[in-house]
Design a protein around this motif. Structure first.
Motif, PDB file in Angstrom:
ATOM      1  N   GLN A  51      31.377  44.278  34.837  1.00 35.76           N
ATOM      2  CA  GLN A  51      32.108  44.950  33.765  1.00 35.76           C
ATOM      3  C   GLN A  51      33.554  44.477  33.649  1.00 35.76           C
ATOM      4  N   ASP A  52      34.094  43.933  34.750  1.00 36.89           N
ATOM      5  CA  ASP A  52      35.461  43.415  34.714  1.00 36.89           C
ATOM      6  C   ASP A  52      35.524  42.013  34.138  1.00 36.89           C
ATOM      7  N   VAL A  57      37.835  42.589  26.825  1.00 37.57           N
ATOM      8  CA  VAL A  57      37.599  43.999  27.127  1.00 37.57           C
ATOM      9  C   VAL A  57      37.826  44.288  28.602  1.00 37.57           C
ATOM     10  N   GLY A  58      37.356  43.398  29.490  1.00 38.62           N
ATOM     11  CA  GLY A  58      37.518  43.612  30.912  1.00 38.62           C
ATOM     12  C   GLY A  58      38.982  43.684  31.321  1.00 38.62           C
ATOM     13  N   LYS A  61      40.467  46.957  30.049  1.00 39.82           N
ATOM     14  CA  LYS A  61      39.978  48.090  30.836  1.00 39.82           C
ATOM     15  C   LYS A  61      40.700  48.178  32.171  1.00 39.82           C
ATOM     16  N   ARG A  63      43.655  47.154  32.638  1.00 38.87           N
ATOM     17  CA  ARG A  63      45.092  47.215  32.346  1.00 38.87           C
ATOM     18  C   ARG A  63      45.848  46.049  32.970  1.00 38.87           C
ATOM     19  N   HIS A  67      40.966  44.908  40.075  1.00 36.08           N
ATOM     20  CA  HIS A  67      40.399  46.193  40.504  1.00 36.08           C
ATOM     21  C   HIS A  67      40.567  46.403  42.000  1.00 36.08           C
TER      22      HIS A  67
END
Length: 262
Positions: A51-52, A57-58, A61, A63, A67
């Protein structure tokens, strides 16, 4: 509705290609494999979660931070992805579903990767310029299979002529400015442009590259960010000229000829 969905698909495809271009831009100058290991944080070296790894988008998400280690991820990554998506859509709108669109997607991908690498390292990797030239020849043969001997001859002729032109341009520039104005990688990029664009559009691309480079250099000198005799990458300006010539070159050359003959 169908057209909107199709353009959305093109944008997603472009963003995905842009994500791969980020891998090329980062790994190729370092001599790393483009396929292994999978995408990972360049700081903590941990593999990105699926998802990253979604283009644009990743990053949003997360920011702009990893992660795992929370190290800041440069904004250049989503910018390259978004720019590739925008260029893919622009080509599809300009040329429709045609060979010019497909060729433009391939051509612009090479130009974008080369431009960012040149901005980062002041080099244009031989593997990219040589492969881009070879793919350009293959594309020209694919769109004109009935006349492939003539097409092959003219593609190689324009590439060689581009190298001669770069030698002349280098000599004139060094004579006028008393400093190198064109590197070996720039000459090879010019040959790549020649194969993809053909002779007339190549001259337009070179003119636009010189004009945009002169403007950028003048602004840099005025703002104090570019010192006298300081080298600056010319590859992005060649790529910009080549991209403009691909999209609007035929119309601009036709307009020029009509004005000149008038």
């Amino acid at each position: 509705m169908f057209e909107a969905v199709a353009l959305l698909f093109v944008a997603v495809l472009g963003a995905a290609i842009g994500s791969f271009l980020n891998v090329v831009i980062y790994r190729l100058p370092l001599g790393l494999s483009l396929l292994h290991p999978p995408s990972r944080c360049p700081y903590c070296r941990r593999s990105l979660r699926p998802q990253d790894n979604l283009p644009v988008v990743g990053w949003l998400k997360l920011r702009g931070r990893c992660h795992f280690c929370q190290h800041r991820i440069p904004a250049r990554y989503p910018i390259v992805e978004a720019l590739t998506a925008a260029l893919f859509v622009l080509l599809a709108v300009q040329f429709g579903w045609s060979a010019a669109t497909l060729g433009g997607w391939i051509f612009f991908s090479w130009l974008l990767a080369l431009s960012v690498i040149d901005l980062d390292t002041m080099t244009l990797p031989n593997v990219l310029t040589a492969s881009g030239l070879a793919v350009g020849v293959a594309f020209q043969l694919a769109i004109a299979p009935a006349t492939w001997p003539v097409t092959l001859f003219w593609s190689l002729f324009v590439a060689i002529a581009a190298l001669w032109l770069s030698d002349l341009f280098r000599w004139l520039g060094e004579f006028a400015l008393r400093q190198p104005v064109l590197g070996g990688g720039d000459s090879k990029l010019l040959a790549l442009l020649g194969v993809w664009l053909g002779g007339p559009k190549l001259l337009l691309a070179l003119f636009l590259a010189c004009l945009s480079g002169a403007i950028a250099g003048g602004i840099g000198r005025w703002r104090g960010t570019l010192k006298p005799m300081q080298a600056m990458p010319f590859g992005p300006f060649l790529a910009l000229g080549g991209a403009i010539a691909w999209i609007w070159g035929a119309e601009w050359i036709d307009l020029y000829m009509r004005v000149l003959l008038f």
